[in-house]
Write an enzyme that holds these catalytic residues in place. Structure first.
Site, PDB file in Angstrom:
ATOM      1  N   ASP A   1      33.773  38.926  43.977  1.00 45.12           N
ATOM      2  CA  ASP A   1      34.448  39.672  42.907  1.00 45.12           C
ATOM      3  C   ASP A   1      34.661  38.759  41.702  1.00 45.12           C
ATOM      4  O   ASP A   1      35.491  37.861  41.729  1.00 45.12           O
ATOM      5  CB  ASP A   1      35.810  40.174  43.408  1.00 45.12           C
ATOM      6  CG  ASP A   1      36.517  41.015  42.356  1.00 45.12           C
ATOM      7  OD1 ASP A   1      36.288  42.236  42.331  1.00 45.12           O
ATOM      8  OD2 ASP A   1      37.272  40.452  41.538  1.00 45.12           O
TER       9      ASP A   1
ATOM     10  N   TYR B   1      36.563  36.146  33.503  1.00 47.01           N
ATOM     11  CA  TYR B   1      36.798  34.930  34.278  1.00 47.01           C
ATOM     12  C   TYR B   1      35.927  33.762  33.799  1.00 47.01           C
ATOM     13  O   TYR B   1      36.157  32.619  34.194  1.00 47.01           O
ATOM     14  CB  TYR B   1      36.530  35.144  35.785  1.00 47.01           C
ATOM     15  CG  TYR B   1      37.348  36.227  36.445  1.00 47.01           C
ATOM     16  CD1 TYR B   1      38.437  36.815  35.801  1.00 47.01           C
ATOM     17  CD2 TYR B   1      37.041  36.677  37.727  1.00 47.01           C
ATOM     18  CE1 TYR B   1      39.178  37.823  36.405  1.00 47.01           C
ATOM     19  CE2 TYR B   1      37.785  37.676  38.342  1.00 47.01           C
ATOM     20  CZ  TYR B   1      38.850  38.257  37.683  1.00 47.01           C
ATOM     21  OH  TYR B   1      39.574  39.248  38.281  1.00 47.01           O
TER      22      TYR B   1
ATOM     23  N   LYS C   1      33.388  42.963  35.992  1.00 49.69           N
ATOM     24  CA  LYS C   1      34.293  43.876  35.281  1.00 49.69           C
ATOM     25  C   LYS C   1      34.120  43.754  33.772  1.00 49.69           C
ATOM     26  O   LYS C   1      33.834  42.660  33.262  1.00 49.69           O
ATOM     27  CB  LYS C   1      35.762  43.557  35.630  1.00 49.69           C
ATOM     28  CG  LYS C   1      36.017  43.348  37.116  1.00 49.69           C
ATOM     29  CD  LYS C   1      37.472  43.157  37.475  1.00 49.69           C
ATOM     30  CE  LYS C   1      37.625  42.686  38.905  1.00 49.69           C
ATOM     31  NZ  LYS C   1      37.473  41.225  39.075  1.00 49.69           N
TER      32      LYS C   1
ATOM     33  N   HIS D   1      38.181  46.795  33.630  1.00 50.63           N
ATOM     34  CA  HIS D   1      39.162  45.821  34.120  1.00 50.63           C
ATOM     35  C   HIS D   1      40.609  46.316  33.993  1.00 50.63           C
ATOM     36  O   HIS D   1      41.407  46.137  34.914  1.00 50.63           O
ATOM     37  CB  HIS D   1      38.963  44.507  33.349  1.00 50.63           C
ATOM     38  CG  HIS D   1      39.372  43.291  34.105  1.00 50.63           C
ATOM     39  ND1 HIS D   1      38.733  42.089  33.983  1.00 50.63           N
ATOM     40  CD2 HIS D   1      40.381  43.064  34.984  1.00 50.63           C
ATOM     41  CE1 HIS D   1      39.315  41.186  34.764  1.00 50.63           C
ATOM     42  NE2 HIS D   1      40.325  41.762  35.375  1.00 50.63           N
TER      43      HIS D   1
ATOM     44  N   ILE E   1      40.230  41.036  48.560  1.00 59.34           N
ATOM     45  CA  ILE E   1      39.409  39.985  47.934  1.00 59.34           C
ATOM     46  C   ILE E   1      40.208  38.701  47.678  1.00 59.34           C
ATOM     47  O   ILE E   1      40.434  38.311  46.535  1.00 59.34           O
ATOM     48  CB  ILE E   1      38.791  40.506  46.616  1.00 59.34           C
ATOM     49  CG1 ILE E   1      39.856  41.218  45.742  1.00 59.34           C
ATOM     50  CG2 ILE E   1      37.622  41.454  46.901  1.00 59.34           C
ATOM     51  CD1 ILE E   1      39.378  41.562  44.331  1.00 59.34           C
TER      52      ILE E   1
ATOM     53  N   VAL F   1      39.918  27.970  46.455  1.00 55.30           N
ATOM     54  CA  VAL F   1      38.907  26.948  46.145  1.00 55.30           C
ATOM     55  C   VAL F   1      38.873  25.900  47.253  1.00 55.30           C
ATOM     56  O   VAL F   1      38.145  24.913  47.153  1.00 55.30           O
ATOM     57  CB  VAL F   1      39.195  26.249  44.785  1.00 55.30           C
ATOM     58  CG1 VAL F   1      39.067  27.247  43.635  1.00 55.30           C
ATOM     59  CG2 VAL F   1      40.567  25.584  44.781  1.00 55.30           C
TER      60      VAL F   1
ATOM     61  N   ASN G   1      40.339  32.492  55.787  1.00 54.15           N
ATOM     62  CA  ASN G   1      40.578  33.856  55.306  1.00 54.15           C
ATOM     63  C   ASN G   1      39.550  34.873  55.803  1.00 54.15           C
ATOM     64  O   ASN G   1      39.747  36.073  55.631  1.00 54.15           O
ATOM     65  CB  ASN G   1      40.631  33.867  53.771  1.00 54.15           C
ATOM     66  CG  ASN G   1      41.840  33.130  53.223  1.00 54.15           C
ATOM     67  OD1 ASN G   1      42.749  32.782  53.973  1.00 54.15           O
ATOM     68  ND2 ASN G   1      41.851  32.886  51.921  1.00 54.15           N
TER      69      ASN G   1
HETATM   70  P1  NDP Z   1      45.405  35.575  45.909  1.00 54.90           P
HETATM   71  O1  NDP Z   1      46.508  36.486  46.340  1.00 54.90           O
HETATM   72  O2  NDP Z   1      44.050  35.717  46.513  1.00 54.90           O
HETATM   73  O3  NDP Z   1      45.942  34.088  46.104  1.00 54.90           O
HETATM   74  C1  NDP Z   1      45.192  32.969  45.718  1.00 54.90           C
HETATM   75  C2  NDP Z   1      46.108  31.749  45.890  1.00 54.90           C
HETATM   76  O4  NDP Z   1      46.452  31.609  47.260  1.00 54.90           O
HETATM   77  C3  NDP Z   1      45.443  30.482  45.464  1.00 54.90           C
HETATM   78  O5  NDP Z   1      46.459  29.671  44.892  1.00 54.90           O
HETATM   79  C4  NDP Z   1      44.950  29.868  46.753  1.00 54.90           C
HETATM   80  O6  NDP Z   1      44.963  28.454  46.681  1.00 54.90           O
HETATM   81  C5  NDP Z   1      45.997  30.353  47.748  1.00 54.90           C
HETATM   82  N1  NDP Z   1      45.430  30.596  49.091  1.00 54.90           N
HETATM   83  C6  NDP Z   1      44.342  31.355  49.395  1.00 54.90           C
HETATM   84  N2  NDP Z   1      44.130  31.358  50.715  1.00 54.90           N
HETATM   85  C7  NDP Z   1      45.083  30.588  51.279  1.00 54.90           C
HETATM   86  C8  NDP Z   1      45.370  30.196  52.604  1.00 54.90           C
HETATM   87  N3  NDP Z   1      44.616  30.608  53.622  1.00 54.90           N
HETATM   88  N4  NDP Z   1      46.430  29.384  52.811  1.00 54.90           N
HETATM   89  C9  NDP Z   1      47.189  28.956  51.789  1.00 54.90           C
HETATM   90  N5  NDP Z   1      46.973  29.299  50.503  1.00 54.90           N
HETATM   91  C10 NDP Z   1      45.926  30.104  50.243  1.00 54.90           C
HETATM   92  O7  NDP Z   1      45.383  35.671  44.302  1.00 54.90           O
HETATM   93  P2  NDP Z   1      44.332  35.970  43.155  1.00 54.90           P
HETATM   94  O8  NDP Z   1      45.167  36.271  41.960  1.00 54.90           O
HETATM   95  O9  NDP Z   1      43.298  34.935  43.018  1.00 54.90           O
HETATM   96  O10 NDP Z   1      43.629  37.335  43.590  1.00 54.90           O
HETATM   97  C11 NDP Z   1      42.435  37.402  44.333  1.00 54.90           C
HETATM   98  C12 NDP Z   1      41.302  37.985  43.526  1.00 54.90           C
HETATM   99  O11 NDP Z   1      41.646  39.282  43.030  1.00 54.90           O
HETATM  100  C13 NDP Z   1      40.968  37.218  42.252  1.00 54.90           C
HETATM  101  O12 NDP Z   1      40.280  36.011  42.501  1.00 54.90           O
HETATM  102  C14 NDP Z   1      40.178  38.237  41.492  1.00 54.90           C
HETATM  103  O13 NDP Z   1      38.860  38.323  42.002  1.00 54.90           O
HETATM  104  C15 NDP Z   1      40.972  39.499  41.801  1.00 54.90           C
HETATM  105  N6  NDP Z   1      41.955  39.809  40.727  1.00 54.90           N
HETATM  106  C16 NDP Z   1      41.740  40.931  39.977  1.00 54.90           C
HETATM  107  C17 NDP Z   1      42.608  41.272  38.961  1.00 54.90           C
HETATM  108  C18 NDP Z   1      42.359  42.495  38.180  1.00 54.90           C
HETATM  109  O14 NDP Z   1      43.022  42.692  37.161  1.00 54.90           O
HETATM  110  N7  NDP Z   1      41.430  43.352  38.564  1.00 54.90           N
HETATM  111  C19 NDP Z   1      43.777  40.440  38.631  1.00 54.90           C
HETATM  112  C20 NDP Z   1      43.948  39.293  39.506  1.00 54.90           C
HETATM  113  C21 NDP Z   1      43.063  39.020  40.523  1.00 54.90           C
HETATM  114  P3  NDP Z   1      43.644  27.529  46.455  1.00 54.90           P
HETATM  115  O15 NDP Z   1      42.660  28.294  45.616  1.00 54.90           O
HETATM  116  O16 NDP Z   1      44.217  26.335  45.761  1.00 54.90           O
HETATM  117  O17 NDP Z   1      43.135  27.222  47.820  1.00 54.90           O
END
Ligand code: NDP
Length: 279
Positions: free
Chosen positions: A49, A54, A79, A112, A232, A236, A244
């Site tokens: 996604d 982005y 998007k 979006h 989704i 990183v 996950n």
């Molecule tokens: P998430 O809820 O997926 O959380 C991501 C955060 O959680 C990061 O800081 C990551 O850390 C941490 N994390 C992930 N897995 C773990 C784990 N197993 N244990 C501990 N920490 C973890 O947030 P996002 O906001 O990134 O949302 C996910 C996706 O949704 C986005 O990437 C995007 O594709 C989509 N999105 C869409 C939006 C829209 O408007 N349509 C808006 C926001 C998001 P780290 O990366 O440091 O490991």
């Protein structure tokens, strides 16, 4: 069985199948995206996604190209950004996204944000319908649409979106919108499914996780799956990326699903779609 075959799909109302677990790349730096997505593909994710906003579509395309996977083995969502809404500007923005991805088509194209104050999403949707009819997006949907936005599309557009990607996690469960989607066979896709990580130290989630021998993130992602949502998560961190996707070997019982349901607080981590405009 590999992870890829273990991830179930959700059938959209136009017959397209979307893998229920995908990999989000919001805030993955462009220069790291290829490597991070390669890691996700190795872990078994087959649904990525991204978004024009982005700035990392190029890295997503490079990772897919380098993976040796056939194009049809992966499901790619991108998007349309707010500033590109409007009929002609959508067509231009879509071609640019394809160019950056180096792909002939995307699997899912999303508006979006609705940006109600600009009132361009109906016109934008007209371009989406054309892109769909031309086969350049296998399916089309929206993101951050409210019931009133969806009702307008329903009464004025030809095609119904197949997906609405919305902020959804245990603190913001979106029951009314989910019910509305279900009545019309619109798939609910959860963004920020882990509330950006904020929910991982929640005591209830921690207790449930300990009982199943799973991590808090796995429990939350499993909750999304059992609601029927597409989900989704982003990470990183290689270990978390792999963590996950290990969510297909256990099932939360009703009591635990209900305990998580009680965490709903109507709390957003992101912007409110009623007012979000940012160009
Ligand atoms: P998430 O809820 O997926 O959380 C991501 C955060 O959680 C990061 O800081 C990551 O850390 C941490 N994390 C992930 N897995 C773990 C784990 N197993 N244990 C501990 N920490 C973890 O947030 P996002 O906001 O990134 O949302 C996910 C996706 O949704 C986005 O990437 C995007 O594709 C989509 N999105 C869409 C939006 C829209 O408007 N349509 C808006 C926001 C998001 P780290 O990366 O440091 O490991």
């Amino acid at each position: 069985m590999t992870h890829a075959t273990a991830v179930p799909t959700v059938a959209l109302h136009d017959g397209i199948e979307i893998p229920q677990l995908g990999f989000g790349v919001f805030l993955v730096p462009p220069e790291d995206t290829r490597e991070v997505v390669e890691e996700a593909l190795r872990a078994g994710y087959r649904h990525i996604d991204t978004a024009a906003a982005y700035g990392n579509e190029r890295g997503v395309g490079e990772a897919i190209a380098a993976s040796g996977l056939a194009r049809e083995e992966v499901f790619i969502t991108t998007k349309l950004w707010n500033a590109s809404q409007g009929f002609d500007s959508t067509r231009v923005a879509f071609e640019k996204s394809l160019g950056r991805l180096k792909m002939e088509y995307v699997d899912l194209y999303l508006i979006h944000w609705p940006v109600p104050s600009r009132d361009l999403y109906l016109e934008t949707w007209g371009a989406f319908e054309q892109i769909y009819e031309e086969g350049a997006a296998r399916t089309i949907g929206v993101s951050n649409f409210r019931i009133e936005d969806l009702e307008r599309l329903e009464s004025e557009a030809h095609r119904r979106p197949t997906v609405n990607q919305i902020e959804l996690h245990p603190r913001l469960q979106q029951r009314e919108l989910r019910d509305w989607h279900a009545e019309r066979q619109i798939a609910t896709e959860s963004w920020s499914p882990l509330a950006k990580g904020e929910l991982l130290s929640d005591a209830t989630i921690g207790e449930v996780a300990a009982r199943y021998g799973k991590t808090p993130a796995q429990v939350i992602l499993r909750w999304h799956l059992q609601l029927g949502n597409v989900v989704i998560p982003k990470s990183v961190t290689p270990e978390r990326i792999r963590d996950n996707i290990e969510i297909f070997d256990f099932e939360l019982d009703n009591g635990d699903m209900q305990a998580i349901e009680r965490l709903d607080a109507g709390e957003r981590t992101g912007p409110d779609p009623a007012v979000f405009v940012e160009p």
